[in-house]
Design an enzyme around this catalytic site. Structure first.
Site, mmCIF file in Angstrom:
data_model
loop_
_atom_site.group_PDB
_atom_site.id
_atom_site.type_symbol
_atom_site.label_atom_id
_atom_site.label_comp_id
_atom_site.label_asym_id
_atom_site.label_seq_id
_atom_site.Cartn_x
_atom_site.Cartn_y
_atom_site.Cartn_z
ATOM 1 N N HIS A 1 -34.854 17.045 -52.437
ATOM 2 C CA HIS A 1 -35.231 17.441 -53.874
ATOM 3 C C HIS A 1 -36.753 16.478 -53.963
ATOM 4 O O HIS A 1 -36.824 15.357 -53.631
ATOM 5 C CB HIS A 1 -34.076 16.849 -55.039
ATOM 6 N N GLU B 1 -24.463 32.125 -68.549
ATOM 7 C CA GLU B 1 -23.663 31.073 -68.051
ATOM 8 C C GLU B 1 -23.043 30.191 -68.983
ATOM 9 O O GLU B 1 -23.121 28.790 -68.972
ATOM 10 C CB GLU B 1 -24.404 30.233 -67.065
ATOM 11 N N HIS C 1 -28.648 15.918 -55.309
ATOM 12 C CA HIS C 1 -29.737 15.738 -56.127
ATOM 13 C C HIS C 1 -29.408 14.898 -57.492
ATOM 14 O O HIS C 1 -29.855 14.508 -58.441
ATOM 15 C CB HIS C 1 -30.846 16.629 -56.361
ATOM 16 N N ASP D 1 -27.387 24.704 -68.411
ATOM 17 C CA ASP D 1 -26.971 23.402 -69.019
ATOM 18 C C ASP D 1 -28.114 22.250 -69.045
ATOM 19 O O ASP D 1 -27.991 21.144 -69.038
ATOM 20 C CB ASP D 1 -25.764 22.852 -68.448
ATOM 21 N N GLU E 1 -26.059 16.808 -68.736
ATOM 22 C CA GLU E 1 -26.001 18.822 -68.732
ATOM 23 C C GLU E 1 -24.539 19.102 -69.399
ATOM 24 O O GLU E 1 -24.547 20.078 -70.184
ATOM 25 C CB GLU E 1 -25.744 19.198 -67.373
ATOM 26 N N ARG F 1 -28.320 13.558 -61.089
ATOM 27 C CA ARG F 1 -28.597 12.289 -61.767
ATOM 28 C C ARG F 1 -27.219 11.389 -61.763
ATOM 29 O O ARG F 1 -27.526 10.304 -61.248
ATOM 30 C CB ARG F 1 -28.816 12.549 -63.240
HETATM 31 N N1 UDP Z 1 -32.579 26.155 -53.680
HETATM 32 C C1 UDP Z 1 -33.662 26.493 -52.976
HETATM 33 N N2 UDP Z 1 -34.305 25.602 -52.132
HETATM 34 C C2 UDP Z 1 -33.581 24.476 -51.569
HETATM 35 C C3 UDP Z 1 -32.279 24.039 -52.489
HETATM 36 C C4 UDP Z 1 -31.936 24.912 -53.499
HETATM 37 O O1 UDP Z 1 -34.090 27.419 -53.394
HETATM 38 O O2 UDP Z 1 -34.190 23.610 -50.675
HETATM 39 C C5 UDP Z 1 -31.681 26.899 -54.540
HETATM 40 C C6 UDP Z 1 -30.355 27.210 -54.137
HETATM 41 O O3 UDP Z 1 -29.925 28.456 -53.310
HETATM 42 C C7 UDP Z 1 -29.678 27.430 -55.719
HETATM 43 C C8 UDP Z 1 -30.599 26.632 -56.688
HETATM 44 O O4 UDP Z 1 -31.830 26.289 -55.711
HETATM 45 O O5 UDP Z 1 -29.867 28.560 -56.140
HETATM 46 C C9 UDP Z 1 -29.918 25.449 -56.843
HETATM 47 O O6 UDP Z 1 -30.716 24.514 -57.290
HETATM 48 P P1 UDP Z 1 -30.240 23.070 -57.697
HETATM 49 O O7 UDP Z 1 -29.502 22.346 -56.342
HETATM 50 O O8 UDP Z 1 -31.490 22.140 -57.788
HETATM 51 O O9 UDP Z 1 -29.593 22.921 -59.259
HETATM 52 P P2 UDP Z 1 -28.277 23.073 -59.529
HETATM 53 O O10 UDP Z 1 -27.766 24.158 -59.014
HETATM 54 O O11 UDP Z 1 -27.593 21.782 -59.105
HETATM 55 O O12 UDP Z 1 -28.222 23.132 -60.829
#
Ligand code: UDP
Length: 391
Positions: free
Chosen positions: A250, A125, A217, A103, A139, A219
């Site tokens: 982040h 997804e 993290h 997204d 998103e 927005r």
């Molecule tokens: N993740 C990682 N290292 C970190 C924090 C998260 O590898 O320090 C991984 C986590 O296991 C997951 C993904 O990053 O697979 C999630 O990314 P994020 O939280 O940035 O984005 P969202 O899932 O909210 O789109």
């Protein structure tokens, strides 16, 4: 299929860390099916640092990287930058099919460019929906608009399939695959073996304390909601002296300044740099509780049987909540503290939130996606039979 069609690459487009993590298994499955050179990875550099680090970690070298994103531009200018860059590349390379995931601006721009160039787009997804197009912003709109431009919807769950059906997408474009995030967990051991000796060491974590892993993290949480979440984390640590928090921050400076402003000097709170995927999971699987606004983390947590509090007001991933493995805690300071207290005070509540089955996938999503793409390119219908699907 003509020879020239076969020579045209299949594209995978990524721009952020979660896209890389969730598309790495798809790359592997597509390469197994079509050959190593048949798939080209295109990096948009949307989250330049985190995306590049994650690509390196998974050993992926993109065939193309878009030029650097314009700094401090409005999100619309960034979309325009991506659409223009991807369109030019598509015209030069003529991919026969484009795979996008999730997204993000990269997801939407890749789908938009492919659609306008007459190239079939597959959405990994597809079909997740929150109840408001404004949340998560932007998103939710990117995901919905991407679904509208997609020839194959790879939906991760029965609910996502239902959402797409109720919006009128034809049944023969919708396939239930499970989420590829669960496939990526199967790659953790392999990645761990390749971990860099330069990875920063973990902070010392006490074995006799309950570990809370936290991430925040998004927005829509920037500003007051994130401040409230941080204060709730501080309240939790001050109330429970057997609790320790690890919070990989982040890279976004707005996020970091809020986190550090409230939590930097708090004993038993470890603010760290973002962790490499395998390292992150070696800590995550030890956690007693997860507090997070991340979509990917809420999908992964049930695989380790770690209860999760989702730090958001709505979620497009309600499956774990329905299964009793996660609660929607919101972003209010008192509400987050109360939700965490219920679990920290009551071992039965904690135990009740640990399920054996991850509702988000079985680790075979990428295999199904590659099979579906193969059948689609061969003109076969349906791309996956009912028995071949996750749900
Ligand atoms: N993740 C990682 N290292 C970190 C924090 C998260 O590898 O320090 C991984 C986590 O296991 C997951 C993904 O990053 O697979 C999630 O990314 P994020 O939280 O940035 O984005 P969202 O899932 O909210 O789109």
């Amino acid at each position: 299929m003509t020879q020239s069609q076969q020579d045209r690459p299949i594209w995978i487009i990524s721009g952020t860390r979660p896209e890389v993590i969730k598309l790495a298994p798809v790359l592997r499955s597509l390469q197994q099916r079509f050959g190593d050179n048949a798939v080209h990875w295109i990096s948009t550099g949307q989250h330049m640092q985190l995306e590049s680090e994650t690509l390196a970690l998974f050993g992926i070298t993109p065939h193309h990287r878009l030029p650097r994103r314009p700094e401090d531009k409005h999100i619309v200018d960034f979309d325009a930058h991506l659409i223009e860059g991807l369109t030019q590349l598509m015209r030069a390379e003529q991919p026969r099919l484009v795979v996008v995931q999730g997204d993000t601006a990269s997801t939407f721009s890749g789908a938009f460019a492919g659609f306008h160039e007459g190239i079939p787009v597959c959405h990994v997804e597809a079909g997740l929906r929150s109840d408001s197009i404004q949340d998560p912003f932007p998103e939710e709109s990117y995901r919905r608009m991407t679904d509208a431009m997609t020839v194959l919807h790879f939906a991760p769950s029965a609910l996502a399939v239902q959402n797409l059906q109720s919006e009128g997408y034809p049944a023969d474009t919708i396939y239930c695959t499970g989420n590829t995030s669960i496939d990526a967990l199967g790659m953790v051991d392999e990645l761990e073996a390749r971990a860099s000796p330069d990875d920063p060491p973990l902070p010392p974590l006490a074995v006799d304390r309950r570990l809370i892993m936290a991430t925040v993290h998004r927005r829509e949480s920037w500003g007051a909601p994130m401040q409230a979440i941080c204060l709730a984390i501080r309240d939790i640590v001050r109330r429970y002296d057997d609790v320790e928090v690890i919070l990989p921050m982040h890279v976004n400076p707005k996020v970091r300044s809020t986190l550090m402003g409230v939590l930097e000097d708090e004993p038993r709170v470890h603010l760290t740099e973002p962790m490499a995927f395998a390292r992150f999971h070696s800590v995550m699987r030890r956690a007693y509780l997860i507090l997070s606004d991340s979509g990917g983390i809420s999908e992964e947590a049930p695989s380790y049987e770690v209860p999760t509090l989702i730090l958001r007001n709505t979620t497009e991933r309600p499956e774990a909540i329905k299964a009793g493995l996660a609660h929607l805690a919101g972003t209010d300071r008192a509400a987050v503290f109360a939700a965490a207290s219920r679990i920290l005070d009551d071992p039965r509540e904690h135990e009740a939130m640990r399920g054996a089955q991850n509702p988000y996938g079985d680790g075979r999503a990428a295999e199904r996606i590659a099979l579906g793409i193969g059948r689609y390119l061969d003109g076969q219908q349906p791309a996956l039979t009912e028995a071949e699907q996750f749900c």
